[in-house]
Scaffold this active site. Structure first.
Site, PDB file in Angstrom:
ATOM      1  N   SER A 112      39.603  49.039  50.116  1.00 26.10           N
ATOM      2  CA  SER A 112      41.039  49.026  49.854  1.00 26.10           C
ATOM      3  C   SER A 112      41.682  47.710  50.284  1.00 26.10           C
ATOM      4  O   SER A 112      41.184  46.641  49.949  1.00 26.10           O
ATOM      5  CB  SER A 112      41.682  50.229  50.529  1.00 26.10           C
ATOM      6  OG  SER A 112      43.005  50.345  50.104  1.00 26.10           O
ATOM      7  N   HIS A 113      42.729  47.818  51.103  1.00 23.78           N
ATOM      8  CA  HIS A 113      43.516  46.639  51.493  1.00 23.78           C
ATOM      9  C   HIS A 113      42.848  45.859  52.628  1.00 23.78           C
ATOM     10  O   HIS A 113      43.342  44.825  53.033  1.00 23.78           O
ATOM     11  CB  HIS A 113      44.895  47.110  51.950  1.00 23.78           C
ATOM     12  CG  HIS A 113      44.779  48.154  53.023  1.00 23.78           C
ATOM     13  ND1 HIS A 113      44.353  49.430  52.744  1.00 23.78           N
ATOM     14  CD2 HIS A 113      44.955  48.090  54.347  1.00 23.78           C
ATOM     15  CE1 HIS A 113      44.287  50.121  53.856  1.00 23.78           C
ATOM     16  NE2 HIS A 113      44.636  49.335  54.861  1.00 23.78           N
ATOM     17  N   ASP A 277      47.649  45.971  46.185  1.00 22.49           N
ATOM     18  CA  ASP A 277      46.529  45.724  47.103  1.00 22.49           C
ATOM     19  C   ASP A 277      45.223  45.531  46.320  1.00 22.49           C
ATOM     20  O   ASP A 277      45.206  45.594  45.090  1.00 22.49           O
ATOM     21  CB  ASP A 277      46.401  46.847  48.141  1.00 22.49           C
ATOM     22  CG  ASP A 277      45.806  48.121  47.562  1.00 22.49           C
ATOM     23  OD1 ASP A 277      45.970  48.354  46.353  1.00 22.49           O
ATOM     24  OD2 ASP A 277      45.178  48.892  48.313  1.00 22.49           O
ATOM     25  N   ASP A 281      45.735  50.522  44.353  1.00 16.99           N
ATOM     26  CA  ASP A 281      46.441  51.791  44.508  1.00 16.99           C
ATOM     27  C   ASP A 281      47.734  51.659  45.315  1.00 16.99           C
ATOM     28  O   ASP A 281      48.507  52.605  45.384  1.00 16.99           O
ATOM     29  CB  ASP A 281      45.525  52.899  45.057  1.00 16.99           C
ATOM     30  CG  ASP A 281      44.854  52.545  46.360  1.00 16.99           C
ATOM     31  OD1 ASP A 281      45.184  51.483  46.933  1.00 16.99           O
ATOM     32  OD2 ASP A 281      43.992  53.320  46.813  1.00 16.99           O
ATOM     33  N   GLU A 362      53.639  58.045  49.903  1.00 14.89           N
ATOM     34  CA  GLU A 362      53.454  57.944  51.347  1.00 14.89           C
ATOM     35  C   GLU A 362      53.901  56.582  51.840  1.00 14.89           C
ATOM     36  O   GLU A 362      54.054  55.629  51.054  1.00 14.89           O
ATOM     37  CB  GLU A 362      52.005  58.245  51.726  1.00 14.89           C
ATOM     38  CG  GLU A 362      51.001  57.480  50.924  1.00 14.89           C
ATOM     39  CD  GLU A 362      49.566  57.751  51.327  1.00 14.89           C
ATOM     40  OE1 GLU A 362      49.293  58.696  52.064  1.00 14.89           O
ATOM     41  OE2 GLU A 362      48.711  56.964  50.917  1.00 14.89           O
ATOM     42  N   LYS A 375      46.745  57.266  44.175  1.00 10.96           N
ATOM     43  CA  LYS A 375      47.994  56.524  44.083  1.00 10.96           C
ATOM     44  C   LYS A 375      47.763  55.322  43.167  1.00 10.96           C
ATOM     45  O   LYS A 375      46.621  54.937  42.941  1.00 10.96           O
ATOM     46  CB  LYS A 375      48.487  56.114  45.465  1.00 10.96           C
ATOM     47  CG  LYS A 375      47.491  55.363  46.324  1.00 10.96           C
ATOM     48  CD  LYS A 375      48.025  55.305  47.746  1.00 10.96           C
ATOM     49  CE  LYS A 375      47.164  54.461  48.666  1.00 10.96           C
ATOM     50  NZ  LYS A 375      46.015  55.195  49.206  1.00 10.96           N
TER      51      LYS A 375
END
Ligand code: G16
Length: 538
Positions: A112-113, A277, A281, A362, A375
């Site tokens: 992810s990020h 990111d 997402d 979120e 997301k």
């Protein structure tokens, strides 16, 4: 071509966190580390005669891992494996692809990020046939398998070129190298009014900069923003995916993209900035005047859902517990149910599958909807462009009039990073003890602690109860604090402290959120004085 059975021995650190297995890249590079984890997955979900899709955010080690996983998928008897061209597939695009073609499992190669590269992080996420991250029970079974793994199956010497679209067969497995952008773009065209957005940009009513931070969203941004909307290439930043994200931190938030925010503010002709990111997402939206709080973004998406045909019947909404209660306020005004779940997108997926909710979001810069089970960053940008194309107001007016109508929930998250796990646990235990002792007393600065309890999630669909998801603290003056351990950190533990305070006094609305929350933050940190020694990140 031969299927090999390789003898191995277990690793003890293969327990997945909030979103898959995320570790330092160097940990993944250890002998058989990836292979063990993948075989544990295949032992749990048995992919014999099943279909699998694989892709990721383009980070270092992705292509290497992809080849190993495909070789293991063939050896474990998969019926068909879809491979995204160049291995490029965003997390939401993977979810949409799985749903569209009714694929059994998806493997997303991404941390992810988190930073990429040899010194950075690597990760594996597993999604199931509804397009969502696998249920917690499956994750637990995978972890159990990792503890006793003795061997794995792999095809020897697979010759694999994923740089071109192609279909072929290896033993009993069909392989298809597909374009990871096409189905995603088609889904966005189904949801949003592309011609209105194109017109908004053509008439120069709105000009924006987009930053892909050298993660995966560049390939989608090029196709949608440049090719469909004619956004000039010079408005699209860092859109070529790079293995190390060009040294950038592909994590959109006001701290990490401070230079990009500064750049946008220096351009009078640019109205908005957007960033996503690494795996596509998360999203961030800002104007010259405001950085949109993710908790406000999802509330505003609900407020303006009637402008998007696809969302004209919102059945319910949901937020994660740490996210501010701005969404609850709008949902209540509209008479729509609002669910509150623990952190982790998988909790929204159950509600989406049961048609209980249409939109969810979120605080960690994630928003999404029924269209996917992840997301979705580019979707969020398009949602905002669509709202702006259909409304007569500009972004700042939309945000300010929403605060005037409902009040503003000031929100900030403080991360206390790189704490030894046992120390982090004891800080939280001590906090609970300190808080209990102060219950119904003034803690500091006129803040009285009115309630303190652990957050337990009661899943209304399955009857499951998931305990100990974080500590909730309520104060007078409409103030709340929520504290939990992150499930995605790869270096020690991270304590996340989420602070919010509501005001309906319009004099307050333009105050800087950190200034507005300063005394509340002092108050909560007075209950855990040890954290002062550590690095904070906001
Ligand atoms: C994942 C989850 C999110 C969560 C985030 C941070 O997102 O899908 O639900 O908010 O991790 O989790 P934590 O607070 O436990 O670190 P991503 O974008 O990192 O895959």
């Amino acid at each position: 071509m031969k299927i090999l059975t390789i003898t191995t021995s277990p690793y003890t650190n293969q327990t997945a966190g909030t979103s898959g297995l995320r570790r330092k890249t160097k940990i993944f590079l250890q002998k058989n580390y990836l292979e063990n984890y993948m075989q544990a997955i295949f032992n749990t979900v048995n992919i014999k005669n099943k279909t699998l899709v694989i892709g990721g955010d383009g980070r270092f080690y992705n292509l290497h891992a992809l080849k190993i996983i495909v070789s293991m998928g063939i050896a474990n008897g998969a019926k068909k494996i879809y491979i995204a061209k160049n291995g490029y597939l965003s997390t939401p695009a993977a979810s949409i692809f799985i749903r569209k073609y009714q694929i059994d499992y998806g493997v997303i190669l991404s941390a992810s990020h988190n930073p990429a590269g040899l010194q950075g992080d690597f990760g594996i996420k597993l999604n199931e046939s509804n397009g969502a991250p696998v249920h917690i029970n499956i994750t637990n079974q995978i972890t159990e398998h990792t503890k006793s793994i003795k061997e794995y199956l792999i095809l020897d010497n697979l010759n694999l070129d994923v740089s071109k679209l192609n279909t072929f067969k290896v033993l009993n497995t069909s392989i298809e190298v597909f374009n990871g952008v096409i189905d995603y773009v088609a889904k966005m065209q189904e949801i949003f009014d592309f011609s209105s957005i194109k017109n908004l940009i053509a008439t120069k009513k709105l000009q924006f900069f987009f930053n892909a931070l050298h993660g995966i969203t560049g390939i989608y941004a090029y196709e949608i923003f440049h090719k469909c909307f004619n956004v000039p290439m010079e408005n699209l930043f860092n859109i070529i995916p790079q293995e190390d994200f060009g040294g950038l931190i592909a994590d959109p938030n006001p701290t990490t993209v401070a230079d990009f925010i500064k750049l946008v503010k220096q351009q009078p002709h640019i109205d908005l900035g957007f960033a996503c990111d690494a795996d596509g997402d998360r999203n961030m939206v800002f104007s010259h005047k405001y950085c949109l709080e993710p908790s406000d973004s999802i509330a505003l998406m609900l407020e303006h859902a009637s402008l998007v045909n696809y969302y004209k019947n919102v059945v319910g909404v949901a937020r994660s517990k740490p996210t501010s209660y701005a969404l609850d306020i709008v949902a209540k005004a509209l008479g729509i149910p609002c669910y509150i779940v623990p952190t982790g997108w998988k909790f929204f997926a159950n509600l989406l599958d049961a048609h209980k909710i249409t939109l969810c979001g979120e605080e960690s810069f994630g928003t999404g909807s029924y269209h996917s089970r992840e997301k979705d960053g580019i979707w969020a940008v398009l949602y905002w462009l669509h709202i702006l194309a259909k409304s007569n107001n500009n972004f700042d007016d939309i945000l300010e009039s929403y605060w005037h109508k409902y009040g503003r929930v000031f929100f900030a998250r403080y991360d206390i990073e790189k704490i030894a796990p046992s120390v982090a646990e004891s800080i939280l235990q001590q906090l609970a003890i300190n808080a209990k002792a102060k219950l119904q007393h003034t803690v500091l600065h006129n803040y009285t602690l009115t309630n303190c309890q652990q957050f337990a999630y009661h899943d209304s669909l399955t009857g499951e109860v998931i305990n100990n998801q974080g500590l909730m603290l309520s104060f007078n003056h409409n103030a709340e604090v929520f504290i939990r351990l992150s499930g995605t950190s790869t270096e020690g533990s991270t304590i996340r402290c989420y602070v919010s305070k509501y005001s309906n006094n319009k004099e307050d609305f333009s105050i800087d959120k950190f200034q507005y929350l300063e005394k509340l933050v002092d108050t909560i940190f007075s209950l855990m004085p040890e954290v002062i020694k550590y690095t904070f990140r906001v």
